[in-house]
Design a protein around this motif. Sequence first.
Motif, mmCIF file in Angstrom:
data_model
loop_
_atom_site.group_PDB
_atom_site.id
_atom_site.type_symbol
_atom_site.label_atom_id
_atom_site.label_comp_id
_atom_site.label_asym_id
_atom_site.label_seq_id
_atom_site.Cartn_x
_atom_site.Cartn_y
_atom_site.Cartn_z
ATOM 1 N N MET A 1 43.679 47.883 22.660
ATOM 2 C CA MET A 1 44.932 47.784 23.425
ATOM 3 C C MET A 1 45.044 46.410 24.089
ATOM 4 O O MET A 1 44.027 45.762 24.327
ATOM 5 N N LYS A 2 46.240 45.977 24.373
ATOM 6 C CA LYS A 2 46.438 44.675 25.018
ATOM 7 C C LYS A 2 46.732 44.878 26.504
ATOM 8 O O LYS A 2 47.255 45.907 26.911
ATOM 9 N N ALA A 3 46.441 43.829 27.268
ATOM 10 C CA ALA A 3 46.714 43.872 28.697
ATOM 11 C C ALA A 3 48.217 43.904 28.961
ATOM 12 O O ALA A 3 48.990 43.316 28.209
ATOM 13 N N PRO A 4 48.642 44.603 30.021
ATOM 14 C CA PRO A 4 50.055 44.540 30.409
ATOM 15 C C PRO A 4 50.372 43.138 30.954
ATOM 16 O O PRO A 4 49.459 42.376 31.242
ATOM 17 N N PRO A 5 51.645 42.793 31.106
ATOM 18 C CA PRO A 5 51.991 41.445 31.579
ATOM 19 C C PRO A 5 51.492 41.176 33.003
ATOM 20 O O PRO A 5 51.406 42.093 33.818
ATOM 21 N N PHE A 6 51.147 39.944 33.250
ATOM 22 C CA PHE A 6 50.769 39.515 34.598
ATOM 23 C C PHE A 6 50.984 38.018 34.688
ATOM 24 O O PHE A 6 51.143 37.351 33.658
ATOM 25 N N GLY A 7 51.007 37.499 35.911
ATOM 26 C CA GLY A 7 51.064 36.061 36.111
ATOM 27 C C GLY A 7 49.648 35.526 36.219
ATOM 28 O O GLY A 7 48.693 36.288 36.402
ATOM 29 N N TYR A 8 49.521 34.213 36.097
ATOM 30 C CA TYR A 8 48.191 33.596 36.100
ATOM 31 C C TYR A 8 48.256 32.270 36.850
ATOM 32 O O TYR A 8 49.167 31.472 36.618
ATOM 33 N N ILE A 38 38.840 41.865 32.399
ATOM 34 C CA ILE A 38 39.712 41.849 31.213
ATOM 35 C C ILE A 38 39.600 43.148 30.407
ATOM 36 O O ILE A 38 40.625 43.699 30.012
ATOM 37 N N PRO A 39 38.383 43.702 30.210
ATOM 38 C CA PRO A 39 38.357 45.020 29.564
ATOM 39 C C PRO A 39 39.171 46.051 30.345
ATOM 40 O O PRO A 39 39.865 46.871 29.753
ATOM 41 N N ASN A 42 42.689 45.472 29.498
ATOM 42 C CA ASN A 42 42.960 45.883 28.113
ATOM 43 C C ASN A 42 43.057 47.406 27.998
ATOM 44 O O ASN A 42 43.837 47.927 27.209
ATOM 45 N N ARG A 44 44.047 49.181 30.366
ATOM 46 C CA ARG A 44 45.123 49.513 31.318
ATOM 47 C C ARG A 44 44.653 50.421 32.453
ATOM 48 O O ARG A 44 45.367 51.319 32.899
ATOM 49 N N MET B 1 58.419 36.508 29.958
ATOM 50 C CA MET B 1 56.997 36.603 30.318
ATOM 51 C C MET B 1 56.457 35.237 30.700
ATOM 52 O O MET B 1 56.849 34.237 30.099
ATOM 53 N N GLU B 2 55.553 35.225 31.676
ATOM 54 C CA GLU B 2 55.075 33.929 32.176
ATOM 55 C C GLU B 2 54.373 33.118 31.079
ATOM 56 O O GLU B 2 53.509 33.622 30.387
ATOM 57 N N HIS B 4 52.477 29.334 29.812
ATOM 58 C CA HIS B 4 51.708 28.172 30.270
ATOM 59 C C HIS B 4 51.472 27.232 29.105
ATOM 60 O O HIS B 4 51.280 27.677 27.976
ATOM 61 N N ALA B 21 50.733 34.237 29.580
ATOM 62 C CA ALA B 21 49.554 34.439 30.428
ATOM 63 C C ALA B 21 48.672 35.564 29.912
ATOM 64 O O ALA B 21 47.451 35.495 29.978
ATOM 65 N N ARG B 22 49.293 36.608 29.357
ATOM 66 C CA ARG B 22 48.496 37.776 28.989
ATOM 67 C C ARG B 22 47.909 37.687 27.585
ATOM 68 O O ARG B 22 47.224 38.602 27.144
ATOM 69 N N HIS B 24 45.428 37.034 24.719
ATOM 70 C CA HIS B 24 43.985 36.811 24.587
ATOM 71 C C HIS B 24 43.738 35.643 23.656
ATOM 72 O O HIS B 24 44.505 35.395 22.727
ATOM 73 N N GLU B 43 38.373 45.388 21.262
ATOM 74 C CA GLU B 43 39.180 44.750 22.316
ATOM 75 C C GLU B 43 38.679 45.018 23.719
ATOM 76 O O GLU B 43 39.437 44.897 24.675
ATOM 77 N N HIS B 44 37.445 45.436 23.891
ATOM 78 C CA HIS B 44 36.903 45.425 25.253
ATOM 79 C C HIS B 44 35.453 44.976 25.330
ATOM 80 O O HIS B 44 34.719 45.385 26.213
ATOM 81 N N CYS B 62 38.041 38.397 22.782
ATOM 82 C CA CYS B 62 38.944 39.419 23.343
ATOM 83 C C CYS B 62 38.818 39.499 24.857
ATOM 84 O O CYS B 62 39.598 40.196 25.492
ATOM 85 N N LEU B 63 37.824 38.813 25.444
ATOM 86 C CA LEU B 63 37.634 38.885 26.905
ATOM 87 C C LEU B 63 37.931 37.546 27.570
ATOM 88 O O LEU B 63 37.449 37.265 28.659
#
Lengths: 280, 164
Positions: A1-8, A38-39, A42, A44, B1-2, B4, B21-22, B24, B43-44, B62-63
Amino acid sequence: MKAPPFGYVKARELGQVFDLLDQHGDEAKILAGGQSLIPSLNLRLSRPTLLIDINAIADLQGIRETAETIVVGALATHVALEKSPIISRYVPLVAAAMPHIAHPAIRNRGTIGGSLAFADPAAELPACATALEATFILRGRSAERRVKAAGFFHGLFETDLRPGEILAAIEFPKATASHRFAFSELARRHGDYAMIGLAAASPQPGTLRLAYFGVADRPVAADRAAACLVKDGAAGIEAACACLAEDLEPSGDLNAGPQTKLHLAGVLLQRALPSLLTSA
Amino acid sequence: MEQHDINVIVNGQKLRRRVSARQHLIDFLRNELSLTGSHLGCEHGVCGACTIQVNGTAVRGCLMLAVQADGASVDTIEGLSDSGAIADLQDAFHKHNALQCGFCTPGMLATAAELVEQHPNADREEIRAHISGNYCRCTGYHAIVDAIATVLDARRKAAGGSGA
Ligand SMILES: Cc1cc2nc3c(=O)[nH]c(=O)nc-3n(C[C@H](O)[C@H](O)[C@H](O)COP(=O)(O)OP(=O)(O)OC[C@H]3O[C@@H](n4cnc5c(N)ncnc54)[C@H](O)[C@@H]3O)c2cc1C
Ligand code: FES
Ligand code: FES
């Protein structure tokens, strides 16, 4: 799975981190090595709106020697600790634990600060810090606090860190010639989180701390068992093992039930004994 | 989406790219740069299929976020192959039949590449510990350990032979 959106944001100095933590509160998360954060994104399990990357902050780096302590910056990576001659000489318990923490590619990025702030009860470093009675240096915008390991871990993934604070460094007492230590753990695959483990340190004869991990919601110091060994040396081992039931009161988990854990705790103690009790 | 902007050197080539930003690092390499040699499994961080090198050390693709690679040098299996840096490892994997489906192989090679560089005297036990974070579903590891041990041995002999 992918991470949800966030700012950085890649923070350049601590002041900027405190500003961002003030502005964003709980919604912001510190990003150190990312090997736990990050896991969790990922999967969520966590949905921050902002990641504050602290990797560029010089104040949080490095391994330093003072007269009586070794001060390790929160950003020191596992691999840096593993390779550091200062750590192997003055904090040998941490050096011994290092190869058991995850796998090489993960140790290349994971940091000591991230591991301690994450406070996984199965992790090696919280138990090492407990056995060594390390001091945690917590920085807020206007003040610095020093907290002993025993007061830092509050429970499952919970620490003494307050909103707006970060873990800046960890201070370990320097091992002297009389220092004895032992580290051992049982894991299903090398590098995986342990089913149970023991980090033990005796700074000088007559003092001993046994810190177990993987038995409760935080590292547990087995003080009664330690007292038996201090009093009677190797002859106290049976009494010490009997005390473990009271010291640990382990809860079972996916790996093993409470009785099995207790049995294994005793096995680890027996294995540790020769290194802890060898005379100088 | 942000978004960079990042400057990154991938397999020796300087690039400037805009990433979200999100994203990987592994998805950036595979989806934006079509470097699909490194694979994605769990992916983890558990399987090691995505292992690549960043500034010369093995990391999990992936991290790490693509935005974190700003200013870094990244090497994927394509770059490691093309440069010839791991030709002997690839050869040994081939000779020892150290793969079946090959899914884990790019990650195995990136991990093994770090081992042969940094621990030239590793024994079989240490080889096993070093690749313990890379899952192979096919070979049972024995052939992989054989292949890596052969390369370490050959490199040691070569170093000894040239008087180093
Ligand atoms: C497959 C796998 C296996 C693993 N096995 C083990 C293992 O056997 N033993 C083990 O101990 N660990 C293990 N880990 C975790 C690994 O060691 C991580 O490196 C470590 O737990 C987290 O460190 P990090 O620097 O990556 O922190 P991050 O993931 O960046 O952060 C972790 C948490 O701490 C917070 N944080 C980070 N730094 C600070 C700071 N300075 N101040 C305040 N808060 C901060 C973050 O906001 C986040 O909530 C494993 C990880 C993976 C992916
Ligand atoms: S995909 Fe990265 S470790 Fe499995
Ligand atoms: S060769 Fe198939 S997963 Fe390793």
